[in-house]
Design a protein around this motif. Structure first.
Motif, PDB file in Angstrom:
ATOM      1  N   ASP A   8      -0.444  15.152   4.479  1.00  0.00           N
ATOM      2  CA  ASP A   8      -0.151  14.222   6.304  1.00  0.00           C
ATOM      3  C   ASP A   8       1.535  13.767   6.056  1.00  0.00           C
ATOM      4  O   ASP A   8       1.929  13.036   5.416  1.00  0.00           O
ATOM      5  N   THR A   9       2.331  15.090   6.366  1.00  0.00           N
ATOM      6  CA  THR A   9       3.726  14.677   6.811  1.00  0.00           C
ATOM      7  C   THR A   9       4.780  14.506   7.387  1.00  0.00           C
ATOM      8  O   THR A   9       6.075  14.764   7.792  1.00  0.00           O
ATOM      9  N   GLY A  10       3.859  14.784   8.748  1.00  0.00           N
ATOM     10  CA  GLY A  10       4.963  13.688  10.005  1.00  0.00           C
ATOM     11  C   GLY A  10       3.955  12.955  11.194  1.00  0.00           C
ATOM     12  O   GLY A  10       4.518  12.684  11.313  1.00  0.00           O
ATOM     13  N   SER A  11       2.720  12.817  11.024  1.00  0.00           N
ATOM     14  CA  SER A  11       2.580  11.848  12.277  1.00  0.00           C
ATOM     15  C   SER A  11       1.749  10.466  11.639  1.00  0.00           C
ATOM     16  O   SER A  11       2.203   9.673  12.438  1.00  0.00           O
ATOM     17  N   PHE A  12       1.716  10.082  10.688  1.00  0.00           N
ATOM     18  CA  PHE A  12       1.766   8.934   9.778  1.00  0.00           C
ATOM     19  C   PHE A  12       2.666   8.826   8.284  1.00  0.00           C
ATOM     20  O   PHE A  12       2.658   9.274   7.884  1.00  0.00           O
ATOM     21  N   ARG A  13       3.252   7.337   8.805  1.00  0.00           N
ATOM     22  CA  ARG A  13       2.908   6.736   6.993  1.00  0.00           C
ATOM     23  C   ARG A  13       3.542   5.178   7.698  1.00  0.00           C
ATOM     24  O   ARG A  13       3.958   5.007   7.613  1.00  0.00           O
ATOM     25  N   SER A  14       2.716   4.533   6.226  1.00  0.00           N
ATOM     26  CA  SER A  14       3.297   3.381   6.744  1.00  0.00           C
ATOM     27  C   SER A  14       4.722   2.867   6.288  1.00  0.00           C
ATOM     28  O   SER A  14       5.204   3.893   5.446  1.00  0.00           O
ATOM     29  N   ALA A  15       4.456   1.368   6.097  1.00  0.00           N
ATOM     30  CA  ALA A  15       5.861   1.043   5.794  1.00  0.00           C
ATOM     31  C   ALA A  15       6.185   0.979   4.424  1.00  0.00           C
ATOM     32  O   ALA A  15       4.751   0.532   4.082  1.00  0.00           O
ATOM     33  N   ASN A  16       7.558   0.969   3.471  1.00  0.00           N
ATOM     34  CA  ASN A  16       7.156   0.828   2.607  1.00  0.00           C
ATOM     35  C   ASN A  16       6.565  -0.731   1.945  1.00  0.00           C
ATOM     36  O   ASN A  16       6.051  -0.429   0.629  1.00  0.00           O
ATOM     37  N   ASP A  17       6.655  -1.533   3.001  1.00  0.00           N
ATOM     38  CA  ASP A  17       6.266  -2.611   2.499  1.00  0.00           C
ATOM     39  C   ASP A  17       4.886  -3.692   2.745  1.00  0.00           C
ATOM     40  O   ASP A  17       5.329  -4.245   2.956  1.00  0.00           O
ATOM     41  N   TYR A  18       4.435  -2.510   3.452  1.00  0.00           N
ATOM     42  CA  TYR A  18       2.814  -2.709   4.544  1.00  0.00           C
ATOM     43  C   TYR A  18       1.936  -3.373   3.227  1.00  0.00           C
ATOM     44  O   TYR A  18       1.618  -2.459   2.720  1.00  0.00           O
ATOM     45  N   SER A  43       9.593  -1.036  14.743  1.00  0.00           N
ATOM     46  CA  SER A  43       9.071  -1.208  14.236  1.00  0.00           C
ATOM     47  C   SER A  43       9.541  -1.173  12.559  1.00  0.00           C
ATOM     48  O   SER A  43      11.009   0.055  12.535  1.00  0.00           O
ATOM     49  N   PRO A  44       9.538  -0.626  11.407  1.00  0.00           N
ATOM     50  CA  PRO A  44      10.684  -0.153  10.298  1.00  0.00           C
ATOM     51  C   PRO A  44      10.638   1.339  10.339  1.00  0.00           C
ATOM     52  O   PRO A  44       9.920   1.765  10.829  1.00  0.00           O
ATOM     53  N   PRO A  45      11.783   1.690  10.558  1.00  0.00           N
ATOM     54  CA  PRO A  45      12.674   2.912  10.261  1.00  0.00           C
ATOM     55  C   PRO A  45      12.060   3.821   9.996  1.00  0.00           C
ATOM     56  O   PRO A  45      11.448   5.136  10.010  1.00  0.00           O
ATOM     57  N   GLU A  46      11.002   3.565   8.524  1.00  0.00           N
ATOM     58  CA  GLU A  46      10.354   5.033   7.909  1.00  0.00           C
ATOM     59  C   GLU A  46       8.608   4.736   8.237  1.00  0.00           C
ATOM     60  O   GLU A  46       7.966   5.792   8.263  1.00  0.00           O
ATOM     61  N   ALA A  47       8.264   4.323   9.212  1.00  0.00           N
ATOM     62  CA  ALA A  47       7.377   3.678   9.506  1.00  0.00           C
ATOM     63  C   ALA A  47       6.823   4.774  10.802  1.00  0.00           C
ATOM     64  O   ALA A  47       7.322   5.057  11.775  1.00  0.00           O
ATOM     65  N   ARG A  48       5.867   6.353  10.797  1.00  0.00           N
ATOM     66  CA  ARG A  48       5.239   6.192  11.807  1.00  0.00           C
ATOM     67  C   ARG A  48       3.706   6.923  11.734  1.00  0.00           C
ATOM     68  O   ARG A  48       3.380   6.557  11.015  1.00  0.00           O
ATOM     69  N   TRP A 100       0.734  -1.409  -0.102  1.00  0.00           N
ATOM     70  CA  TRP A 100       0.117  -0.267  -0.251  1.00  0.00           C
ATOM     71  C   TRP A 100       1.011   0.947  -0.157  1.00  0.00           C
ATOM     72  O   TRP A 100       1.651   1.529   1.129  1.00  0.00           O
ATOM     73  N   THR A 101       0.759   2.144  -1.229  1.00  0.00           N
ATOM     74  CA  THR A 101       1.835   2.843  -1.103  1.00  0.00           C
ATOM     75  C   THR A 101       1.113   4.186  -0.890  1.00  0.00           C
ATOM     76  O   THR A 101       1.552   5.529  -0.946  1.00  0.00           O
ATOM     77  N   GLY A 102      -0.688   4.632  -0.178  1.00  0.00           N
ATOM     78  CA  GLY A 102      -1.058   5.988   0.310  1.00  0.00           C
ATOM     79  C   GLY A 102      -0.907   6.846  -1.009  1.00  0.00           C
ATOM     80  O   GLY A 102      -1.391   6.089  -2.262  1.00  0.00           O
ATOM     81  N   SER A 103      -1.762   7.708  -0.587  1.00  0.00           N
ATOM     82  CA  SER A 103      -2.302   8.994  -1.293  1.00  0.00           C
ATOM     83  C   SER A 103      -1.112   9.754  -1.757  1.00  0.00           C
ATOM     84  O   SER A 103      -0.127   9.457  -1.886  1.00  0.00           O
ATOM     85  N   LEU A 104      -1.178   9.933  -3.204  1.00  0.00           N
ATOM     86  CA  LEU A 104      -0.598  10.803  -3.684  1.00  0.00           C
ATOM     87  C   LEU A 104      -0.533  12.910  -4.045  1.00  0.00           C
ATOM     88  O   LEU A 104      -1.097  13.040  -2.947  1.00  0.00           O
ATOM     89  N   ASP A 105       1.045  12.633  -3.816  1.00  0.00           N
ATOM     90  CA  ASP A 105       0.966  14.764  -3.551  1.00  0.00           C
ATOM     91  C   ASP A 105       1.155  15.322  -4.451  1.00  0.00           C
ATOM     92  O   ASP A 105       0.490  14.430  -5.909  1.00  0.00           O
ATOM     93  N   PHE A 160       1.974   6.880   1.099  1.00  0.00           N
ATOM     94  CA  PHE A 160       2.757   6.289   2.456  1.00  0.00           C
ATOM     95  C   PHE A 160       2.108   7.045   3.220  1.00  0.00           C
ATOM     96  O   PHE A 160       1.735   6.109   4.522  1.00  0.00           O
ATOM     97  N   SER A 161       0.587   7.533   3.451  1.00  0.00           N
ATOM     98  CA  SER A 161      -0.157   8.468   4.293  1.00  0.00           C
ATOM     99  C   SER A 161      -0.994   8.433   3.715  1.00  0.00           C
ATOM    100  O   SER A 161      -1.471   8.486   2.401  1.00  0.00           O
ATOM    101  N   SER A 162      -2.203   8.803   4.814  1.00  0.00           N
ATOM    102  CA  SER A 162      -3.776   8.303   4.706  1.00  0.00           C
ATOM    103  C   SER A 162      -4.472  10.041   3.462  1.00  0.00           C
ATOM    104  O   SER A 162      -4.713   9.540   2.890  1.00  0.00           O
ATOM    105  N   SER A 163      -2.934  10.945   3.817  1.00  0.00           N
ATOM    106  CA  SER A 163      -3.854  11.908   3.590  1.00  0.00           C
ATOM    107  C   SER A 163      -2.136  12.308   2.261  1.00  0.00           C
ATOM    108  O   SER A 163      -0.879  12.827   3.411  1.00  0.00           O
ATOM    109  N   ALA A 164      -2.302  13.339   1.321  1.00  0.00           N
ATOM    110  CA  ALA A 164      -1.071  14.105   1.064  1.00  0.00           C
ATOM    111  C   ALA A 164      -1.046  14.991   1.563  1.00  0.00           C
ATOM    112  O   ALA A 164       0.829  15.141   1.703  1.00  0.00           O
TER     113      ALA A 164
END
Length: 781
Positions: A418-428, A700-705, A400-405, A412-416
């Motif tokens: 959102d740049t700080g509070s949420f980000r899924s892992a690259n391979d989620y 958790s994976p380092p890129e995930a928030r 899942w790669t999330g919304s597009l900017d 990798f976020s539900s909202s394009a």
């Protein structure tokens, strides 16, 4: 090696072993409610209760509302003996034939034990929506907080009843409904050190099943009448249709038994409605995703109307080059394209993570919006392959790669934004390799997303009667087959045999028992045979025949028809044709795997930490990764049924994990243990008994928030282990580590139900490869 196992095979030896009685569990204390001697010994203050005679003629107490229309009862007070040095468990004895959606809550030393809504430790009883275990007793077990019992030999406790709960609200008055009846009768309360309770009390017997539900094929006539009345009403109304209504009549246009079939009035109504949407869009472009007529317009945007355009594109073509009414001279083709494109761009930047929500956005909001553009031959349409990739993500075929900017790049976020509070892992991925959804572990009703998954598959068909993307079909079948072990035999309210959806071990299941479910759970937007008929898979069609032969297809439709919601009418549109298809399908011996008489098996999915076991006439479900939203709670959840007893238990378990160095502290609220669900505050409420407990957070994976969101890694382990009654379960959830497991001591007769291997009496350990599960059954324990 795969990370799940599905093993099927008969075993007369296991059936014999499963029938052997267990020794009664040593007790620390036991209160028999309604028994004068027991109540005197426990200083029971029973003025707020009523003494009744209940199941099997056993005395009990129930709690009526404190006054007519009250939300709560008075308190049933008592003292409870505990062991000051060990983990204590408490179990409540209830009658399995009760239908009562009221709640029961335990308070000890001024604190609430368990959480009201979706807690990892639940309140005493969450109520029932149907008879969970007719003719027999059921037990609910949970750990008493050790902070209450440490150094103590007794607790001052009380049980209070309340009315049922609502959901999706933060207001107490709307969440906590009044009591409309007295509580379920309380028979006994036990305290014990072993998490498995065999009370030794009489268990009862299942009543002889009725011939079948009272509903029959006549419900199909009622369904057809209802659909046609709705079509007549919609086509006769002077004004435009709402968005979902437009899709409804467009779908009915192709069904020969409906009054919309090839009806030119449908075309006129769709054009009238499209023009109205455009006028509204010109006045306020946000109307593409803000619409009071729908539940989640920001998920669907104008995709349902795009689907209508795709379905009827050829017949609508003569209307499309004419100016839109009120559209300032713009042709319908251009007008409809503008608003569809606006909604599509919104959906692309506002995707959702949870599986069903991702499916709705990606199918309705993204794919159908673009298909509408393609039906209009609009230059704004994206290549179909670019949109299909989102369907692949929602079906778990790619991460899942999330919304597009703004530049069209994945966030990798539900909202394009959102740049700080949420980000899924690259391979989620949204699904496990076994085919179950990941929210965050196993979910029962919330995981019944075969309707949306089937819709995704069918959307890729060139025409409604043709097959869709074969890759999506294969994944759909994997999902459907992964859900099959999670239907178990039950008895419905009319005494007829049925198959029930497993709910007690579900992360997001506040209702017990689960709904009657065979192929798939019927809901607002789907029918019980949808995935079977869409795929014509022999195994699923056999299960559909099982529902038909049991009479439960008609019972499900009868109950769905009681809901007068228009969305339910829309969802039932294909039920008649699907019924005809299943009726015409050749009969076979295929059944759901938990059906009595089917081979024993173990289904295990380490990614969700869940196990389903059929062992003779016993059914066991376990969630070893249990409602650990913000940290490792070292709890497991079991649902265990034998012919005579139903047990639901939350127990301490072993969870090995890689620490992050972070912690999660339990809050004071007794509403929910963790997660992003809104907290409802009660007037004068007692604090949670587990308040202040510090839970370690797994790495958790380092890129995930996951700040302030449910975190799919925080409470997850790489190894799980739990013992409940005669079952020892060891699960290696690691992707790359083998685990050496110390076996519990036992005599002869131990067997690993996964490998079907008998374990020698002197064997002390076994090794689990990554993704492997062992279920050791010791009948004498």
């Amino acid at each position: 090696m795969t990370r799940y196992r599905l093993i099927l095979g008969a075993g007369a030896l296991l059936g014999f072993m499963a029938s052997q009685a267990q020794a009664a569990t040593p007790l620390i204390d036991k209160i028999v409610f309604g028994d004068a001697a027991s109540e005197t010994a426990h200083k029971v203050e029973a003025a707020a209760s009523e003494r009744v005679t209940g199941g099997l003629g056993v005395v009990a107490r129930r709690l009526p509302p404190s006054e007519p229309g009250a939300r709560f009862s008075g308190d049933l007070k008592f003292t409870l003996a505990v062991d000051p040095a060990i983990q204590n468990y408490a179990s409540i004895r209830l009658w399995g034939g009760d239908v009562n959606d009221g709640k029961l809550t335990l308070f000890c030393d001024g604190r609430q034990v368990g959480y009201r809504h979706l807690g990892d430790v639940e309140i005493l009883d969450i109520g029932t929506q149907a008879p969970p275990f007719a003719g027999r007793f059921t037990y609910r077990t949970f750990p008493l907080p050790i902070t209450l019992t440490r150094g103590r030999k007794a607790l001052d406790c009380a049980i209070r009843a309340s009315g049922p709960y609502a959901v999706y609200t933060q207001q107490f008055e709307r969440f906590q409904k009044p009591m409309t009846q007295a509580s379920r009768p309380l028979y006994a309360l036990y305290v014990h050190g072993d998490p498995f309770l065999d009370s030794g009390d009489p268990a009862g017997h299942a009543p002889p099943p009725a011939a079948g539900p009272s509903a029959g094929p006549e419900v199909l006539d009622e369904l057809k009448d209802r659909v046609n009345r709705e079509i007549e009403r919609k086509l006769a109304q002077p004004g435009p249709l709402e968005v979902l209504e437009a899709q409804f009549v467009a779908r009915a246009y192709g069904l020969a038994w409906t009054k919309a079939y090839k009806n030119p009035e449908v075309l006129r109504k769709l054009v009238q409605s499209g023009d109205a949407y455009y006028v509204r869009f010109l006045a306020d472009p946000k109307s593409a995703y803000v619409d009071a007529s729908r539940t989640n317009p920001d998920w669907e945007v104008l995709g349902p109307y795009g689907k209508a355009l795709r379905l009827l594109g050829a017949d609508l073509a003569p209307y499309l080059d004419a100016p839109a009414e009120g559209g300032q001279g713009t042709s319908r083709r251009e007008a409809y394209a503008r608003m569809l494109d606006f909604g599509l761009r919104y959906a692309l930047t506002h995707r959702r993570l949870y599986t069903n929500q991702s499916m709705i956005v990606d199918l309705q909001g993204i794919y159908w919006s673009n298909e509408g553009l393609r039906a209009l031959a609009s230059p704004l349409a994206r290549p179909e392959a670019d949109m299909r990739r989102f369907l692949y993500e929602s079906m778990g075929l790619s991460p899942w790669t999330g919304s597009l900017d703004k530049a069209g790049k994945p966030t990798f976020s539900s909202s394009a934004a959102d740049t700080g509070s949420f980000r899924s892992a690259n391979d989620y991925g949204l699904f496990t390799k076994a085919g179950l959804s990941r929210e965050l572990g196993y979910v029962g009703s919330y995981g019944e997303i075969l309707d949306w998954a089937t819709g995704i598959y069918l959307a890729t068909a060139a025409k409604p009667s043709q097959a869709g993307d074969p890759v999506l079909r294969d994944q759909l079948l994997k999902m459907a087959r992964a859900r099959m072990p999670f239907r178990y035999p039950g008895i419905d309210a009319e005494g007829a045999r049925t198959m029930l959806l497993e709910a007690p071990i579900g992360w997001r299941d506040p209702v017990y028992p689960g709904a009657t479910t065979y192929v798939q759970k019927s809901g607002w937007d789907n029918t019980p045979f949808q995935v079977a008929v869409a795929t014509r898979d022999p195994q699923l069609m056999a299960v559909a025949r099982q529902a038909l032969d049991d009479g439960q297809y008609y019972a499900v439709l009868r109950d769905r028809l009681k809901d007068k919601n228009q969305r339910t009418t829309i969802g039932l549109l294909d039920a008649y044709d699907e019924w005809l298809a299943v009726k015409a399908w050749p009969k076979s011996d295929g059944k759901l795997p938990m059906t009595p008489g089917q081979p024993d098996f173990v289904f295990a999915d380490p990614e969700d930490g869940v196990v389903a076991i059929k062992n003779g006439d016993e059914v066991l479900y376990a969630s070893l990764y249990w409602r650990a939203n913000c940290g490792v709670n070292r709890l497991a959840r079991f649902h265990y049924q034998t012919p005579g007893i139903d047990r639901i238990a939350t127990i301490a378990a072993r969870v090995d994990f890689e620490p992050s160095g972070k912690t999660c502290v339990r809050r004071a609220t007794p509403h929910i243990s963790a997660g992003s669900i809104p907290i409802v505050a009660y007037p004068g409420e007692a604090p949670a008994a587990l308040e202040g407990e510090v839970l370690p957070v797994a790495k958790s994976p380092p890129e995930a928030r996951y700040k302030d969101q449910d975190n799919p890694y925080a409470g997850r382990g790489y190894y799980y282990e739990a013992t409940y009654g005669p079952y020892f379960i060891a699960m290696n959830a690691s992707a790359d580590k083998a685990m050496t497991v110390a076996l519990p001591k036992a005599g002869k007769g131990r067997m690993d139900l996964v490998s079907k291997r008998e374990i020698a009496a002197g064997e002390r350990s076994l090794t689990l490869a990554p993704g492997q599960t062992a279920v050791v059954y010791s009948p004498g324990r």
